[in-house]
Scaffold this active site. Structure first.
Site, PDB file in Angstrom:
ATOM      1  N   ASP A  86       1.083  -0.937  -0.090  1.00 60.44           N
ATOM      2  CA  ASP A  86      -0.021   0.171   0.453  1.00 60.44           C
ATOM      3  C   ASP A  86       0.801   1.237   0.107  1.00 60.44           C
ATOM      4  O   ASP A  86       2.174   1.145   0.190  1.00 60.44           O
ATOM      5  CB  ASP A  86      -1.133   0.404   1.287  1.00 60.44           C
ATOM      6  CG  ASP A  86      -0.475  -1.090   2.366  1.00 60.44           C
ATOM      7  OD1 ASP A  86      -0.764  -1.486   3.319  1.00 60.44           O
ATOM      8  OD2 ASP A  86       1.157  -0.694   2.846  1.00 60.44           O
ATOM      9  N   ASP A  88       1.840   5.377   1.178  1.00 59.17           N
ATOM     10  CA  ASP A  88       0.988   6.309   2.120  1.00 59.17           C
ATOM     11  C   ASP A  88       1.508   7.368   2.154  1.00 59.17           C
ATOM     12  O   ASP A  88       2.828   7.271   1.704  1.00 59.17           O
ATOM     13  CB  ASP A  88       1.552   5.762   3.927  1.00 59.17           C
ATOM     14  CG  ASP A  88       1.144   3.981   4.049  1.00 59.17           C
ATOM     15  OD1 ASP A  88      -0.108   4.149   3.747  1.00 59.17           O
ATOM     16  OD2 ASP A  88       1.982   3.633   4.613  1.00 59.17           O
ATOM     17  N   ASP A 167      11.331   3.621  12.858  1.00 57.18           N
ATOM     18  CA  ASP A 167      12.114   2.625  13.205  1.00 57.18           C
ATOM     19  C   ASP A 167      13.067   2.561  12.460  1.00 57.18           C
ATOM     20  O   ASP A 167      14.064   2.490  13.254  1.00 57.18           O
ATOM     21  CB  ASP A 167      10.940   1.262  13.549  1.00 57.18           C
ATOM     22  CG  ASP A 167      10.520   0.808  12.217  1.00 57.18           C
ATOM     23  OD1 ASP A 167      10.112   1.516  11.023  1.00 57.18           O
ATOM     24  OD2 ASP A 167       9.556  -0.593  12.318  1.00 57.18           O
TER      25      ASP A 167
HETATM   26  P1  ATP Z   1       4.297  -3.010   5.090  1.00 60.98           P
HETATM   27  O1  ATP Z   1       4.854  -3.657   4.087  1.00 60.98           O
HETATM   28  O2  ATP Z   1       4.496  -5.047   5.647  1.00 60.98           O
HETATM   29  O3  ATP Z   1       3.384  -2.013   5.871  1.00 60.98           O
HETATM   30  P2  ATP Z   1       5.295  -0.904   6.279  1.00 60.98           P
HETATM   31  O4  ATP Z   1       6.731  -0.830   6.370  1.00 60.98           O
HETATM   32  O5  ATP Z   1       4.721  -0.086   5.497  1.00 60.98           O
HETATM   33  O6  ATP Z   1       5.415  -2.055   6.329  1.00 60.98           O
HETATM   34  P3  ATP Z   1       3.921  -0.436   8.209  1.00 60.98           P
HETATM   35  O7  ATP Z   1       3.572  -1.556   9.600  1.00 60.98           O
HETATM   36  O8  ATP Z   1       2.653  -0.464   7.509  1.00 60.98           O
HETATM   37  O9  ATP Z   1       5.368  -1.070   7.990  1.00 60.98           O
HETATM   38  O10 ATP Z   1       4.144   1.000   9.102  1.00 60.98           O
HETATM   39  C1  ATP Z   1       4.398   1.969   8.256  1.00 60.98           C
HETATM   40  C2  ATP Z   1       5.362   3.163   8.265  1.00 60.98           C
HETATM   41  O11 ATP Z   1       5.466   3.603   9.835  1.00 60.98           O
HETATM   42  C3  ATP Z   1       6.991   2.089   8.858  1.00 60.98           C
HETATM   43  O12 ATP Z   1       7.568   2.468   6.860  1.00 60.98           O
HETATM   44  C4  ATP Z   1       7.638   2.772   9.692  1.00 60.98           C
HETATM   45  O13 ATP Z   1       8.207   3.922   9.133  1.00 60.98           O
HETATM   46  C5  ATP Z   1       6.452   3.313  10.491  1.00 60.98           C
HETATM   47  N1  ATP Z   1       6.269   2.456  11.834  1.00 60.98           N
HETATM   48  C6  ATP Z   1       5.396   1.590  11.840  1.00 60.98           C
HETATM   49  N2  ATP Z   1       5.933   0.863  13.040  1.00 60.98           N
HETATM   50  C7  ATP Z   1       6.929   1.444  13.396  1.00 60.98           C
HETATM   51  C8  ATP Z   1       6.742   0.976  14.893  1.00 60.98           C
HETATM   52  N3  ATP Z   1       6.611   0.325  15.433  1.00 60.98           N
HETATM   53  N4  ATP Z   1       7.399   2.222  15.301  1.00 60.98           N
HETATM   54  C9  ATP Z   1       8.307   3.089  14.787  1.00 60.98           C
HETATM   55  N5  ATP Z   1       7.941   3.061  13.124  1.00 60.98           N
HETATM   56  C10 ATP Z   1       7.698   2.457  12.588  1.00 60.98           C
HETATM   57 MG    MG Z   2       1.520  -0.558   5.309  1.00 59.83          MG
END
Ligand code: ATP
Ligand code: MG
Length: 437
Positions: A86, A88, A167
């Protein structure tokens, strides 16, 4: 020149509008982020792989005078050559501003308000206002720290603050669509090139702040085939015990994500190797530790997860109950071997998972019942279960088990005809045909 005909109505009374406060138009985008330590990388991401609706949202926000970037997982995945799940968007616009710009928008979240811009086919583009890291506020004790984390979830910030609160460095890159630049405040681009997972700041601080990040390292390493920086790995091991203090539903959900995304085998291996599994699922971890005593069980365990991954890649998502059964089947089969009360023993085995991980009862009961009917199903006798959802789930487990044991799942074709396929639709869309109890 034509004369105005009398039949043409007067122009309608248009509502007057006012602009309140200072216009927020950003006249010099090049001067953005001065003195923030920003490094800009010229990278032309392939437009065809960028979601057109997400791009539309970014451009519309920019046209309205706000900063807007693609952020997080989508930038990381595009840079690594993958397909994002997705897209963001992070912006300087407040949720109310976003709401005013997009009609198809709703504000969600109690603590931190986000805007969801909705498109056809159920697509959602999440638009979050830049916010800053709660840790920058200094607390005197733990209670105060927890309080700050909760309250400051609502503290808006600048783009660079939003980057460094994230993170991992690879998750903190912003993409500027118009200038075709990756904005990098944390050295994320170097880590993308090195294919290495590194925390932003001290790993031990970041894992103590939120131990679920340990599971996120496992997820990204396994799914994206990335290395883990040695300091990060050491800190994962050093702080794994803190996973016991993390919110149980978050941990449960994160384990499911490890199983769902086509990298279950590598995820579980890493979880076991780091010792995080011993904290979260000691029953499973102890089983894997005893390689010699299991009569090939450890090998079958990893083969079964490999079968899960192949099946997910081939046919899409597997049901959560099927995933949990596949994960726990090997120790469960050991527990129920030669006992009369299979369901009772399985229940006792699963109970700690319900308590420790907040596994929903629905799933624990499902796993237990699948284990109980598996032997009958394996003999080709679906019996009165054949048309239930349970039988379909059990059949899926049996197929995975066949693959894990190197047997040909084609042998199950007769059974497959007798059993209805698993219905993966949400509950409310289903006909009330499947008996539950
Ligand atoms: P995925 O492809 O699994 O969705 P993602 O990186 O987009 O991976 P998300 O859980 O959707 O992960 O989170 C979106 C963003 O928010 C991450 O890329 C990161 O920058 C931030 N984020 C998510 N969880 C945390 C956390 N626990 N601590 C700090 N930042 C976080
Ligand atoms: Mg995500």
């Amino acid at each position: 020149m034509r004369r105005r005909s009398d039949s043409v109505p007067e122009p309608p009374d248009l509502p007057a509008f006012r602009v309140e406060g200072e216009p927020r138009v950003d006249t010099q985008p090049e001067a953005r982020h001065e003195n923030t330590g920003l490094v800009r990388h010229d990278v032309a991401l392939d437009d065809a792989r960028i979601d057109t609706d997400a791009a539309r949202v970014v451009r519309r926000l920019e046209r309205n005078g706000f900063q807007a970037y693609l952020v997080g997982g989508c930038v990381r995945d595009l840079l690594l050559g993958g397909t994002p799940k997705d897209f963001d968007v992070a912006t300087s616009a407040r949720p109310e501003d976003v709401r005013a710009i997009f009609r198809n928008c709703r504000i969600i979240g109690r603590r931190f308000r986000l805007a969801h811009v909705l498109f056809g086919g159920g697509k959602v583009i999440e638009v979050a206002t830049f916010r800053k890291n709660p840790q920058e506020l200094v607390a005197d004790d733990e209670d105060e720290a927890a309080e700050i984390i909760i309250r400051s979830d609502n503290v808006f910030g600048e783009a660079h603050e939003d980057a460094i609160r994230r993170d991992f460095t690879i998750n903190a890159l912003f993409y500027d669509l118009d200038r075709r630049q990756v904005l990098d405040w944390c050295g994320g681009m170097a880590d993308i090139l090195a294919r290495s997972i590194r925390t932003i700041g001290e790993p031990s601080v970041r894992f103590r702040e939120d131990p679920v990040r340990i599971l996120r390292v496992v997820k990204f390493a396994a799914r994206l085939d990335l290395g883990i920086h040695p300091d990060v790995y050491d800190a994962m091991v050093a702080h794994r015990d803190e996973l016991a203090k993390a919110a149980r539903p978050r941990v449960f959900e994160e384990i499911l994500r490890l199983l769902r995304q086509g990298a279950a085998q590598r995820s579980m291996w890493l979880l076991w190797e780091t010792g995080a599994m011993a904290v979260l699922m000691p029953e499973l971890s102890a089983y894997l530790d005893d390689d010699e005593g299991t009569g090939g069980g450890v090998h079958r365990f990893f083969q079964r997860l490999r079968a899960v991954d192949e099946r997910v890649k081939r046919e899409g998502p597997l049901d959560d109950t099927v995933l949990w059964t596949a994960l726990l089947l090997e120790p469960l089969l050991e527990v129920v071997r030669d006992v009369r009360d299979i369901a009772g023993e399985a229940h006792a085995f699963l109970d700690p998972f319900v308590r420790r991980l907040a596994m929903p009862r629905r799933i624990a009961d499902g796993v237990k019942r699948i284990v109980a009917i598996l032997p009958r199903l394996a003999q080709g006798r679906g019996g009165r279960f054949a048309r239930t959802e349970l039988a379909a789930q059990a059949l899926a487990v049996l197929e995975l088990d066949y693959v894990a044991r190197g047997k040909d799942p084609a042998a199950l074709s007769r059974l497959r005809e007798a059993v209805a396929p698993v219905d993966n639709r949400p509950m409310r869309h289903r006909a009330a045909l499947t008996p539950r109890g």
